[in-house]
Enzyme design. Structure first.
Site, PDB file in Angstrom:
ATOM      1  N   ASP A  48       0.843  -1.205   0.000  1.00  9.52           N
ATOM      2  CA  ASP A  48       0.000   0.000   0.000  1.00  9.52           C
ATOM      3  C   ASP A  48       0.877   1.253   0.000  1.00  9.52           C
ATOM      4  OD1 ASP A  48       0.901  -0.071   2.593  1.00  9.52           O
ATOM      5  OD2 ASP A  48      -1.081  -0.014   3.535  1.00  9.52           O
ATOM      6  N   SER A  49       2.205   1.066   0.085  1.00  7.37           N
ATOM      7  CA  SER A  49       3.135   2.183  -0.118  1.00  7.37           C
ATOM      8  C   SER A  49       2.962   2.782  -1.510  1.00  7.37           C
ATOM      9  CB  SER A  49       4.585   1.721   0.092  1.00  7.37           C
ATOM     10  OG  SER A  49       4.836   0.552  -0.664  1.00  7.37           O
ATOM     11  N   ASP A  87      -1.014  -6.462  -0.701  1.00  2.00           N
ATOM     12  CA  ASP A  87      -1.183  -5.804   0.608  1.00  2.00           C
ATOM     13  C   ASP A  87      -2.651  -5.428   0.804  1.00  2.00           C
ATOM     14  OD1 ASP A  87      -0.059  -4.917   2.932  1.00  2.00           O
ATOM     15  OD2 ASP A  87       0.881  -3.123   2.067  1.00  2.00           O
ATOM     16  N   LYS A 116      -0.998  -9.652   2.758  1.00  2.00           N
ATOM     17  CA  LYS A 116      -0.375  -9.151   3.997  1.00  2.00           C
ATOM     18  C   LYS A 116      -1.380  -8.231   4.665  1.00  2.00           C
ATOM     19  CE  LYS A 116       2.919  -5.798   3.986  1.00  2.00           C
ATOM     20  NZ  LYS A 116       2.231  -4.779   4.822  1.00  2.00           N
ATOM     21  N   GLU A 118      -1.844  -5.703   8.455  1.00  2.00           N
ATOM     22  CA  GLU A 118      -1.177  -5.104   9.616  1.00  2.00           C
ATOM     23  C   GLU A 118      -1.967  -5.389  10.893  1.00  2.00           C
ATOM     24  OE1 GLU A 118      -0.504  -0.922   8.934  1.00  2.00           O
ATOM     25  OE2 GLU A 118       0.550  -1.275   7.045  1.00  2.00           O
ATOM     26  N   GLU A 185       8.363  -4.010  11.304  1.00  3.63           N
ATOM     27  CA  GLU A 185       8.743  -2.673  10.807  1.00  3.63           C
ATOM     28  C   GLU A 185       9.012  -1.722  11.972  1.00  3.63           C
ATOM     29  OE1 GLU A 185       6.216  -1.008   7.788  1.00  3.63           O
ATOM     30  OE2 GLU A 185       7.267   0.923   7.842  1.00  3.63           O
TER      31      GLU A 185
END
Ligand code: KIV
Length: 286
Positions: A48-49, A87, A116, A118, A185
């Site tokens: 998502d960066s 993501d 992925k 979070e 991270e």
């Protein structure tokens, strides 16, 4: 025989068991994916960066499942050997288990082999549902960028004894739930070492020091395409923005001076047609 990297093959890659560290790099389009794959990376993260390094947003909260699916499909068209991770963006796995599984399925149908997400034990019901739908899950704990508002900024996490022990507990819970790997991270290196030693799935660090089972960096950071802000944990292996601006400046100068395009960069008619057209042009002009 396929040389494709898979979730089970990644899950087995603990450095403590004699394996080489895993290499993960983000990519958001087909040429980027081809570069990462040709460089021999094990995993491509369609992160998502993309919100920040491609789409120009200030944080990662602006992208949707459809955005990530669009970029995942572009990466998948490159047919890399590296495993593709899609993501799950903010709000795609927070509302309900059903929405989570549907959103993850959208990424799988776009070409992701795993997703992925979070968060720690608060995500266990979603992770269990995904795994039960046969979708491999990569966890992501520590400085989770989708929590930027809750954290009050991009801040290193797990700096106290209690927070470090909580992070270890979260990592164990995610591994126990079936995550095949964990991104760590923005945590101190000693804490990353504790986590890495505590779980039997590989940890992949970003800003988490050298004791992880692998490392991930963002494509635009590694290549120096993004120079507005360079975090301490980034090592730039090229200065492609500088090289790119120099090349584009030269192109602009050549267009303005008439040096581009040259004769051998143009298509030409055969002599007979050129002659006919020049006569025609002459008649019209005349
Ligand atoms: O979106 C992303 O690029 C990521 C990495 C920084 C791990 O989540």
């Amino acid at each position: 025989m396929s040389t494709r990297v898979t979730a089970p093959s990644v899950q087995a890659r603990k450095v403590s068991q004699g394996h080489e560290p895993l290499v993960m790099v983000t990519a958001y389009d087909a040429p980027g994916a081809r570069m990462v794959d040709e460089a021999g990376a094990d995993l491509i993260l369609v992160g998502d960066s993309v919100a920040m390094v491609v789409l120009g947003y200030d944080d990662t909260l602006q992208v949707t499942t459809d955005d990530i699916a669009h970029h995942t499909a572009a990466v998948a068209r490159a047919k890399p050997d590296a495993m593709i991770i899609g993501d799950l963006p903010w709000m795609s796995y927070h509302v309900s288990i059903e929405e989570t599984v549907r959103n993850a399925a959208t990424l799988v149908r776009a070409g992701a082999q795993a997703v992925k997400l979070e968060g720690g034990s608060n995500r266990l019901p979603m992770i269990e549902a995904l795994i039960s739908a046969q979708i491999p899950v990569m966890g992501h704990i520590g400085l989770t960028p989708q929590s930027i508002n809750a954290f009050g900024g991009f801040r290193v996490q797990a700096k106290t004894t209690q927070a470090a022990l909580e992070l270890v507990a979260e990592a164990k819970a995610l591994a126990h739930a079936g995550c095949f790997a964990l991104v760590l991270e923005g945590v101190p290196d000693d804490v990353a070492r504790l986590v890495t030693d505590a779980v039997d799935v590989p940890t992949i660090g970003i800003g988490a020091g050298r004791h992880c089972d692998g490392q991930v960096l963002v494509f635009h950071d590694v290549l120096g395409l993004e120079d507005r802000f360079v975090p301490k944990f980034v090592r730039r292996y090229a200065e492609l923005k500088t090289v790119g601006v120099a090349a584009l400046t030269e192109f602009a100068a050549d267009v303005r001076s008439g040096a581009f395009p040259a004769d051998d960069e143009s298509y030409h008619l055969n002599a007979e047609t050129a002659e006919e057209l020049s006569l025609y042009g002459h008649d019209v002009d005349g």
